[in-house]
Design a protein around this motif. Structure first.
Motif, PDB file in Angstrom:
ATOM      1  N   UNK A  34      -3.728   7.551 -22.522  1.00  0.00           N
ATOM      2  CA  UNK A  34      -2.714   8.498 -22.066  1.00  0.00           C
ATOM      3  C   UNK A  34      -1.689   7.779 -21.193  1.00  0.00           C
ATOM      4  N   UNK A  35      -0.486   8.329 -21.205  1.00  0.00           N
ATOM      5  CA  UNK A  35       0.520   8.009 -20.202  1.00  0.00           C
ATOM      6  C   UNK A  35       0.935   9.300 -19.517  1.00  0.00           C
ATOM      7  N   UNK A  36       0.934   9.237 -18.174  1.00  0.00           N
ATOM      8  CA  UNK A  36       1.392  10.347 -17.358  1.00  0.00           C
ATOM      9  C   UNK A  36       2.572   9.884 -16.515  1.00  0.00           C
ATOM     10  N   UNK A  37       3.431  10.848 -16.126  1.00  0.00           N
ATOM     11  CA  UNK A  37       4.541  10.561 -15.239  1.00  0.00           C
ATOM     12  C   UNK A  37       4.442  11.466 -14.018  1.00  0.00           C
ATOM     13  N   UNK A  38       4.796  10.894 -12.870  1.00  0.00           N
ATOM     14  CA  UNK A  38       4.741  11.654 -11.623  1.00  0.00           C
ATOM     15  C   UNK A  38       6.040  11.469 -10.841  1.00  0.00           C
ATOM     16  N   UNK A  39       6.745  12.561 -10.606  1.00  0.00           N
ATOM     17  CA  UNK A  39       7.905  12.534  -9.723  1.00  0.00           C
ATOM     18  C   UNK A  39       7.418  12.654  -8.288  1.00  0.00           C
ATOM     19  N   UNK A  40       8.198  12.185  -7.323  1.00  0.00           N
ATOM     20  CA  UNK A  40       7.746  12.187  -5.919  1.00  0.00           C
ATOM     21  C   UNK A  40       7.279  13.556  -5.453  1.00  0.00           C
ATOM     22  N   UNK A  41       6.081  13.591  -4.880  1.00  0.00           N
ATOM     23  CA  UNK A  41       5.540  14.824  -4.330  1.00  0.00           C
ATOM     24  C   UNK A  41       5.090  15.841  -5.353  1.00  0.00           C
ATOM     25  N   UNK A  42       5.021  15.427  -6.620  1.00  0.00           N
ATOM     26  CA  UNK A  42       4.649  16.360  -7.683  1.00  0.00           C
ATOM     27  C   UNK A  42       3.333  15.965  -8.327  1.00  0.00           C
ATOM     28  N   UNK A  43       2.826  16.845  -9.162  1.00  0.00           N
ATOM     29  CA  UNK A  43       1.647  16.519  -9.947  1.00  0.00           C
ATOM     30  C   UNK A  43       1.987  15.601 -11.108  1.00  0.00           C
ATOM     31  N   UNK A  44       0.995  15.317 -11.937  1.00  0.00           N
ATOM     32  CA  UNK A  44       1.190  14.431 -13.082  1.00  0.00           C
ATOM     33  C   UNK A  44       1.489  15.245 -14.327  1.00  0.00           C
ATOM     34  N   UNK A  45       2.447  14.748 -15.109  1.00  0.00           N
ATOM     35  CA  UNK A  45       2.795  15.387 -16.373  1.00  0.00           C
ATOM     36  C   UNK A  45       2.419  14.448 -17.509  1.00  0.00           C
ATOM     37  N   UNK A  46       1.767  14.984 -18.522  1.00  0.00           N
ATOM     38  CA  UNK A  46       1.371  14.181 -19.662  1.00  0.00           C
ATOM     39  C   UNK A  46       2.586  13.840 -20.519  1.00  0.00           C
ATOM     40  N   UNK A  47       2.816  12.541 -20.749  1.00  0.00           N
ATOM     41  CA  UNK A  47       3.917  12.084 -21.586  1.00  0.00           C
ATOM     42  C   UNK A  47       3.496  11.972 -23.042  1.00  0.00           C
ATOM     43  N   UNK A  48       2.349  11.329 -23.265  1.00  0.00           N
ATOM     44  CA  UNK A  48       1.857  11.151 -24.625  1.00  0.00           C
ATOM     45  C   UNK A  48       0.401  10.714 -24.585  1.00  0.00           C
ATOM     46  N   UNK A  49      -0.217  10.747 -25.764  1.00  0.00           N
ATOM     47  CA  UNK A  49      -1.632  10.423 -25.851  1.00  0.00           C
ATOM     48  C   UNK A  49      -1.930   9.739 -27.185  1.00  0.00           C
ATOM     49  N   UNK A  50      -2.950   8.908 -27.189  1.00  0.00           N
ATOM     50  CA  UNK A  50      -3.441   8.298 -28.412  1.00  0.00           C
ATOM     51  C   UNK A  50      -4.924   8.623 -28.543  1.00  0.00           C
ATOM     52  N   UNK A  51      -5.274   9.218 -29.683  1.00  0.00           N
ATOM     53  CA  UNK A  51      -6.685   9.487 -29.961  1.00  0.00           C
ATOM     54  C   UNK A  51      -7.161   8.665 -31.147  1.00  0.00           C
ATOM     55  N   UNK A  52      -6.377   8.653 -32.214  1.00  0.00           N
ATOM     56  CA  UNK A  52      -6.735   7.922 -33.425  1.00  0.00           C
ATOM     57  C   UNK A  52      -5.532   7.959 -34.354  1.00  0.00           C
ATOM     58  N   UNK A  53      -5.640   7.251 -35.468  1.00  0.00           N
ATOM     59  CA  UNK A  53      -4.585   7.324 -36.475  1.00  0.00           C
ATOM     60  C   UNK A  53      -3.440   6.380 -36.184  1.00  0.00           C
TER      61      UNK A  53
END
Lengths: 115, 116
Positions: A34-53
């Motif tokens: 996974x990649x997550x992004x976090x702006x200052x003082x905020x929670x984490x937002x999921x950018x993208x994910x790899x499971x398979x394929x």
């Protein structure tokens, strides 16, 4: 035990330039990444994910990442950075625990964007 | 759609005082719930996770504890705060494994705790 390394603590790019954030993982089985992004003082937002394929995965906000098993890497890319992309980015690997998957995060890469 | 709430957003507490942080999830049932702490330059550290009411797994020994009194409520507590407890606390949820989920975690907005 699994681990994630993000070698770059801080990266500065000019607006409109391309971006690549590095992530290397260590995990004994097929990883969920996974990649997550976090702006200052905020929670984490999921950018993208790899499971398979397909090893090239597309995410939100124009980001993509490529899984390379031979290099144990999952680098995040964007062809043209916008000022609003300035944030901290975290790579993570999921491992099966007791009743749930547990995420192990890298220490993050802070992205600064020069106008 | 699912949403996750945390409160308070910020908290300043003296050393030795008690702590209670609350996390609630809406729009899903039987979620897995997680508490993380984020310290500057150290990434995210998993503190506790729960796969059901009353079921708590601790990842790091410390003076913090967690409870799950209801399906979609997760509470982080301490009887006596230490200076080292300062940080940004994040709650997250994921779908249960038996529902085919559990890989992705979705994070709340966080609570900034300062212990003085």
């Amino acid at each position: 035990a699994q681990s994630v390394t993000q070698p770059d603590i801080h990266i500065t790019v000019s607006e409109g330039a391309s971006l690549e954030l590095r992530c290397n993982y260590s995990y004994g089985a097929t990883p969920y990444l996974f990649w997550y992004v976090q702006s200052p003082g905020q929670g984490l937002q999921l950018l993208l994910k790899y499971f398979s394929g397909d090893t090239l995965v597309q995410g939100i906000k124009g980001f993509e990442a490529e899984f390379k098993r031979s290099q144990s890497s999952f680098n995040l890319r964007k062809p043209s950075v916008h000022w609003s992309d300035a944030a901290e980015y975290f790579c993570a690997v999921a491992a099966r625990g007791a009743g749930s998957y547990q995420l192990t995060f890298g220490k993050g890469t802070k992205l600064s964007v020069i106008p | 759609s699912q949403t996750i709430h945390q409160w308070p957003a910020t908290l300043v507490q003296p050393v030795g005082s008690p702590l209670s942080l609350e996390c609630t999830v809406e729009g899903t049932s039987n979620p897995n719930l997680y508490w993380y702490r984020q310290a500057a330059g150290r990434g995210l550290q998993l503190l506790f996770y729960s796969v059901g009411i009353g079921q708590i797994s601790s990842e790091v020994p410390q003076n913090l504890s967690a409870s799950r009194p209801q399906d979609r409520q997760f509470i982080l507590s301490s009887k006596k705060l230490l200076l080292s407890d300062s940080g940004f606390y994040l709650c997250a949820w994921s779908a249960p494994l038996w529902a085919g989920g559990g890989n992705e975690q979705f994070f709340g907005p966080g609570t900034r705790l300062t212990v003085l």
